[in-house]
Design an enzyme around this catalytic site. Structure first.
Site, PDB file in Angstrom:
ATOM      1  N   GLU A  79      20.444   7.575 -50.523  1.00 15.17           N
ATOM      2  CA  GLU A  79      21.900   7.545 -50.612  1.00 15.17           C
ATOM      3  C   GLU A  79      22.503   6.232 -50.095  1.00 15.17           C
ATOM      4  O   GLU A  79      23.240   6.221 -49.098  1.00 15.17           O
ATOM      5  CB  GLU A  79      22.514   8.736 -49.864  1.00 15.17           C
ATOM      6  CG  GLU A  79      22.045  10.074 -50.412  1.00 15.17           C
ATOM      7  CD  GLU A  79      22.650  11.276 -49.682  1.00 15.17           C
ATOM      8  OE1 GLU A  79      23.418  11.079 -48.736  1.00 15.17           O
ATOM      9  OE2 GLU A  79      22.347  12.412 -50.073  1.00 15.17           O
ATOM     10  N   GLU A  84      17.558  16.135 -53.139  1.00 14.19           N
ATOM     11  CA  GLU A  84      18.267  16.965 -52.156  1.00 14.19           C
ATOM     12  C   GLU A  84      19.233  17.882 -52.880  1.00 14.19           C
ATOM     13  O   GLU A  84      19.921  17.452 -53.819  1.00 14.19           O
ATOM     14  CB  GLU A  84      19.110  16.127 -51.181  1.00 14.19           C
ATOM     15  CG  GLU A  84      18.330  15.394 -50.136  1.00 14.19           C
ATOM     16  CD  GLU A  84      19.234  14.652 -49.147  1.00 14.19           C
ATOM     17  OE1 GLU A  84      20.406  15.051 -48.963  1.00 14.19           O
ATOM     18  OE2 GLU A  84      18.748  13.662 -48.591  1.00 14.19           O
TER      19      GLU A  84
HETATM   20  O1  IFM Z   1      22.132  15.824 -44.068  1.00 14.01           O
HETATM   21  C1  IFM Z   1      22.455  15.036 -45.169  1.00 14.01           C
HETATM   22  C2  IFM Z   1      21.294  14.160 -45.567  1.00 14.01           C
HETATM   23  O2  IFM Z   1      20.840  13.390 -44.504  1.00 14.01           O
HETATM   24  C3  IFM Z   1      21.709  13.242 -46.684  1.00 14.01           C
HETATM   25  N1  IFM Z   1      22.300  13.966 -47.780  1.00 14.01           N
HETATM   26  C4  IFM Z   1      23.310  14.950 -47.469  1.00 14.01           C
HETATM   27  C5  IFM Z   1      22.833  15.873 -46.365  1.00 14.01           C
HETATM   28  C6  IFM Z   1      23.930  16.903 -46.038  1.00 14.01           C
HETATM   29  O3  IFM Z   1      25.091  16.263 -45.608  1.00 14.01           O
END
Ligand code: IFM
Length: 490
Positions: free
Chosen positions: A191, A397
């Site tokens: 990200e 994710e």
């Molecule tokens: O916890 C975070 C993760 O580190 C990166 N993506 C989003 C998740 C939830 O906010």
């Protein structure tokens, strides 16, 4: 008895969430053979042991220890003590039947200070973790950078400083050389939108700076670091290694089809998504992004000759991190504006060059983060990305925080999380049925952990962690996911 054994598949779907798991209303579509059913974590969020084995501070150590930056003054000093408990955690993953596990290396554990020789103690920790995973039949996917920049590199200018990209590539190559005999999937960045825009734009993440020009410089240097790392890693990894990047691309929707609202959506797609996918997949920054942000940063000076060729080195997989869609309009368009900015409502916007854009809360169900629940954004993103770039995808994710409650027997019944995950797995299987090449799904997160500026207030885990005792207890959603994997893996 394993967790999967404990789930009752014969019950009706209404039983989901009562601790008796049924999957009869789960997505019926087939997942391809070898599809990774995994979970995701990140080093600073779980490891703790921040001053053990030669690790030096990262920007998140500094930030979390700065009063007022993280809810309740929480830090990752202890987190969920995964550094000491990793063998138990891998056993837990094996009990769930996970076939993949995505985790990140802590840069300052592997290369204290962010330059110079790698730290054998740090590498030994990750080697032991990988070996444990492999012994349990779980395929590791390693992220090199999940936001824990060595503090020394921030002191030298951080990601707005071009040299950080070169330091990152050097660390990436060293890590790949050390672990490449047993890890075949490597994700450069997690990200970069958050690293650049929350870290240097809105300042709600480490290092907490608020300068739009620095945010855009950081975005370019993250892209450059990714490309340089891909080049450096290719030269040390076996030829069948898979290289990837994980992007939190926004599923942007315009509030109406008024041209001003459509233009607002275009601006957000440019500065939120195409600022990464443009150079990575097309070897160019989009013209409209340069026009929208040219008053903030001098792109001609920022992007050196040869940078775009580095950044656009071919990769093997694109990781998509998806939680919710983003609804926007033009501010001038006289809508009842419910200004809601993703990831915090600080004084500084995390969107450089998007001054005329209003963010809206979509109607309907939300998670404990106030994030709308809408799996169709995942379907649209997967099918759209595959159509546009033709690159194999993973969902690196996806998951949800909810206000979990623990009953007298220590059970967490979390039907909303089950519904969230089931809906999003449905979107994945629908996108595969529509032709997208999706090769894995990594639930965020394996267990409750340090949720950045929210500290330990928000719980994303399928496994409950009691922060007093560090006891791990699978929630109903973990049992549901275990059963889902058992019945869908091929
Ligand atoms: O916890 C975070 C993760 O580190 C990166 N993506 C989003 C998740 C939830 O906010």
């Amino acid at each position: 008895m394993s967790i999967a054994d404990a789930a009752d598949v014969s019950g009706p779907s209404e039983a989901v969430g009562t601790g008796v798991t049924a999957v009869s209303d789960a997505p019926g579509g087939a997942f391809p053979a070898g599809f990774a059913f995994g979970a995701s974590t990140a080093a600073y969020q779980i490891e703790g042991s921040v001053d053990v084995g030669g690790r030096t501070p990262s920007i998140w150590d500094t930030f979390s220890h700065t009063p007022g930056k993280v809810a309740n003054g929480d830090t990752g000093d202890v987190a969920v003590d995964h550094y000491s408990r990793f063998r138990d955690d891998v056993r837990l993953m094996a009990d769930l039947g996970l076939t993949g596990y995505r985790f990140s290396l802590s840069w300052p554990r592997v290369q204290p200070g962010g330059s110079g020789p790698l730290n054998q103690t740090g590498l030994d920790f990750y080697r032991a973790l990988v070996d444990e995973l492999l012994e349990h039949g779980i395929t590791p996917a390693v992220t090199l950078y999940h936001w824990d920049l060595p503090q020394e590199l921030e002191d030298a200018g951080g990601w707005p400083n071009r040299d950080t990209a070169y330091r990152f590539a050097e660390y990436a190559a060293g890590a790949a050389e050390a672990l490449g005999d047993r890890v075949s999937t490597w994700i450069t960045l997690n990200e970069p939108w958050c690293s650049a825009y929350l870290g240097y734009g809105s300042g709600v993440h480490a290092p907490g700076r608020t300068d739009d020009a620095d945010a855009l410089k950081a975005a370019h240097h993250l892209n450059l670091g990714h490309g340089l790392a891909v080049g450096a890693m290719r030269s040390v990894l076996p030829s069948d290694a898979k290289l990837a990047v994980s992007l939190n691309l926004h599923a942007v929707r315009a509030l109406t089809d008024h041209p001003d609202d459509l233009d607002a959506a275009r601006r957000i797609e440019a500065v939120g998504n195409r600022v990464f996918t443009g150079p990575i997949f097309k070897g160019a920054y989009p013209q409209d992004l340069l026009a929208d942000t040219g008053h903030i940063v001098d792109w001609d000076a920022l992007v050196h000759d040869g940078d775009l060729a580095e950044i656009s080195r071919p990769i093997d997989l694109l990781g998509l991190n998806y939680y919710n869609p983003t609804l926007v309009s033009a501010v001038s368009n006289n809508h009842p504006v419910d200004r809601h900015e993703l990831h915090g409502k600080g004084a500084h916007s995390p969107w450089p060059g998007a001054e005329g854009v209003a963010f809206h809360q979509a109607p309907g169900e939300v998670t404990a983060m106030d994030w709308p629940v809408d799996p169709s954004g995942l379907y649209d993103s997967l099918t759209g990305l595959y159509k546009e770039f033709g690159v194999p995808l993973i969902v690196s994710e996806n998951g949800a925080a909810y206000e979990d409650t623990v009953d007298a027997d220590g059970v967490v019944d979390d039907p909303e999380r089950i519904a969230y995950v089931r809906g999003h797995l449905g979107a994945v299987s629908d996108s595969i049925a529509a032709g997208a090449d999706v090769r894995g799904y990594y639930l965020w997160s394996l267990m409750d952990n340090f949720e950045w500026a929210y500290g330990y207030e928000k719980r994303f885990g399928a496994v409950r962690v009691d922060y007093e005792t560090q006891a791990r207890t699978p929630k109903a959603s973990a049992r549901w996911y275990a059963e889902f994997i058992r019945t869908h893996r091929r």
